[in-house]
Design a protein around this motif. Sequence first.
Motif, PDB file in Angstrom:
ATOM      1  N   LYS A  27      45.519  14.554  49.255  1.00 50.49           N
ATOM      2  CA  LYS A  27      46.282  13.567  48.496  1.00 50.49           C
ATOM      3  C   LYS A  27      45.733  13.429  47.071  1.00 50.49           C
ATOM      4  O   LYS A  27      46.470  13.245  46.120  1.00 50.49           O
ATOM      5  CB  LYS A  27      46.224  12.215  49.214  1.00 50.49           C
ATOM      6  N   GLU A  28      44.411  13.550  46.940  1.00 55.59           N
ATOM      7  CA  GLU A  28      43.748  13.385  45.645  1.00 55.59           C
ATOM      8  C   GLU A  28      43.662  14.697  44.855  1.00 55.59           C
ATOM      9  O   GLU A  28      42.981  14.759  43.843  1.00 55.59           O
ATOM     10  CB  GLU A  28      42.348  12.810  45.842  1.00 55.59           C
ATOM     11  N   GLY A  29      44.288  15.752  45.346  1.00 56.81           N
ATOM     12  CA  GLY A  29      44.287  17.016  44.607  1.00 56.81           C
ATOM     13  C   GLY A  29      43.105  17.916  44.932  1.00 56.81           C
ATOM     14  O   GLY A  29      42.798  18.832  44.178  1.00 56.81           O
ATOM     15  N   GLY A  30      42.418  17.678  46.023  1.00 54.57           N
ATOM     16  CA  GLY A  30      41.333  18.550  46.455  1.00 54.57           C
ATOM     17  C   GLY A  30      39.937  18.003  46.250  1.00 54.57           C
ATOM     18  O   GLY A  30      38.974  18.578  46.744  1.00 54.57           O
ATOM     19  N   ALA A  31      39.818  16.910  45.525  1.00 51.74           N
ATOM     20  CA  ALA A  31      38.493  16.313  45.306  1.00 51.74           C
ATOM     21  C   ALA A  31      38.647  14.802  45.148  1.00 51.74           C
ATOM     22  O   ALA A  31      39.661  14.326  44.645  1.00 51.74           O
ATOM     23  CB  ALA A  31      37.832  16.901  44.073  1.00 51.74           C
ATOM     24  N   ALA A  32      37.633  14.091  45.597  1.00 48.95           N
ATOM     25  CA  ALA A  32      37.657  12.618  45.498  1.00 48.95           C
ATOM     26  C   ALA A  32      36.231  12.102  45.576  1.00 48.95           C
ATOM     27  O   ALA A  32      35.318  12.831  45.971  1.00 48.95           O
ATOM     28  CB  ALA A  32      38.494  12.015  46.626  1.00 48.95           C
ATOM     29  N   GLY A  33      36.064  10.863  45.223  1.00 44.60           N
ATOM     30  CA  GLY A  33      34.767  10.226  45.364  1.00 44.60           C
ATOM     31  C   GLY A  33      34.471   9.956  46.829  1.00 44.60           C
ATOM     32  O   GLY A  33      35.389   9.817  47.649  1.00 44.60           O
ATOM     33  N   LEU A  34      33.204   9.889  47.161  1.00 47.12           N
ATOM     34  CA  LEU A  34      32.796   9.629  48.537  1.00 47.12           C
ATOM     35  C   LEU A  34      33.363   8.303  49.032  1.00 47.12           C
ATOM     36  O   LEU A  34      33.752   8.181  50.190  1.00 47.12           O
ATOM     37  CB  LEU A  34      31.262   9.643  48.639  1.00 47.12           C
ATOM     38  N   ASP A  35      33.472   7.320  48.147  1.00 46.51           N
ATOM     39  CA  ASP A  35      33.990   6.012  48.544  1.00 46.51           C
ATOM     40  C   ASP A  35      35.429   6.100  49.045  1.00 46.51           C
ATOM     41  O   ASP A  35      35.797   5.440  50.015  1.00 46.51           O
ATOM     42  CB  ASP A  35      33.869   5.005  47.407  1.00 46.51           C
ATOM     43  N   LYS A  36      36.248   6.952  48.438  1.00 48.70           N
ATOM     44  CA  LYS A  36      37.631   7.115  48.897  1.00 48.70           C
ATOM     45  C   LYS A  36      37.670   7.756  50.275  1.00 48.70           C
ATOM     46  O   LYS A  36      38.488   7.401  51.119  1.00 48.70           O
ATOM     47  CB  LYS A  36      38.439   7.950  47.905  1.00 48.70           C
ATOM     48  N   CYS A  37      36.787   8.725  50.495  1.00 53.35           N
ATOM     49  CA  CYS A  37      36.712   9.378  51.805  1.00 53.35           C
ATOM     50  C   CYS A  37      36.251   8.387  52.870  1.00 53.35           C
ATOM     51  O   CYS A  37      36.749   8.412  53.998  1.00 53.35           O
ATOM     52  CB  CYS A  37      35.769  10.578  51.747  1.00 53.35           C
ATOM     53  N   CYS A  38      35.333   7.513  52.512  1.00 52.21           N
ATOM     54  CA  CYS A  38      34.850   6.481  53.440  1.00 52.21           C
ATOM     55  C   CYS A  38      35.980   5.532  53.807  1.00 52.21           C
ATOM     56  O   CYS A  38      36.175   5.211  54.983  1.00 52.21           O
ATOM     57  CB  CYS A  38      33.701   5.694  52.829  1.00 52.21           C
ATOM     58  N   ASP A  39      36.728   5.099  52.800  1.00 54.64           N
ATOM     59  CA  ASP A  39      37.853   4.193  53.049  1.00 54.64           C
ATOM     60  C   ASP A  39      38.896   4.858  53.957  1.00 54.64           C
ATOM     61  O   ASP A  39      39.402   4.240  54.874  1.00 54.64           O
ATOM     62  CB  ASP A  39      38.508   3.765  51.740  1.00 54.64           C
ATOM     63  N   ALA A  40      39.199   6.126  53.674  1.00 57.00           N
ATOM     64  CA  ALA A  40      40.214   6.845  54.445  1.00 57.00           C
ATOM     65  C   ALA A  40      39.798   7.050  55.896  1.00 57.00           C
ATOM     66  O   ALA A  40      40.626   6.965  56.808  1.00 57.00           O
ATOM     67  CB  ALA A  40      40.511   8.190  53.789  1.00 57.00           C
ATOM     68  N   SER A  41      38.523   7.297  56.111  1.00 59.22           N
ATOM     69  CA  SER A  41      38.046   7.606  57.461  1.00 59.22           C
ATOM     70  C   SER A  41      37.593   6.372  58.236  1.00 59.22           C
ATOM     71  O   SER A  41      37.432   6.431  59.448  1.00 59.22           O
ATOM     72  CB  SER A  41      36.885   8.602  57.392  1.00 59.22           C
ATOM     73  N   GLY A  42      37.345   5.282  57.512  1.00 57.32           N
ATOM     74  CA  GLY A  42      36.868   4.071  58.165  1.00 57.32           C
ATOM     75  C   GLY A  42      35.394   4.118  58.519  1.00 57.32           C
ATOM     76  O   GLY A  42      34.913   3.327  59.322  1.00 57.32           O
TER      77      GLY A  42
END
Length: 72
Positions: A27-42
């Motif tokens: 969704k973020e174009g192939g890269a994102a901050g760790l915080d976004k990945c944490c939010d997405a995964s819970g």
Amino acid sequence: MVFDEAWKIVKEDMAKEKAAIIRCLKKEGGAAGLDKCCDASGLSMQECKDLIESMNNVKIHSDGDVILTEGL
């Protein structure tokens, strides 16, 4: 036998979080901050980082960005 069943449940749970991280990165174009990945995964920051380090198709850049390496 009980351990095998418990491990299967844990593995299936981790699969959901892995898929959430991959969806976030796509969704973020192939890269994102760790915080976004944490939010997405819970997951907590450390749990998310540990899970990403176990994945073959996702890496954490030295600057902290999480990068999806599929298709590179």
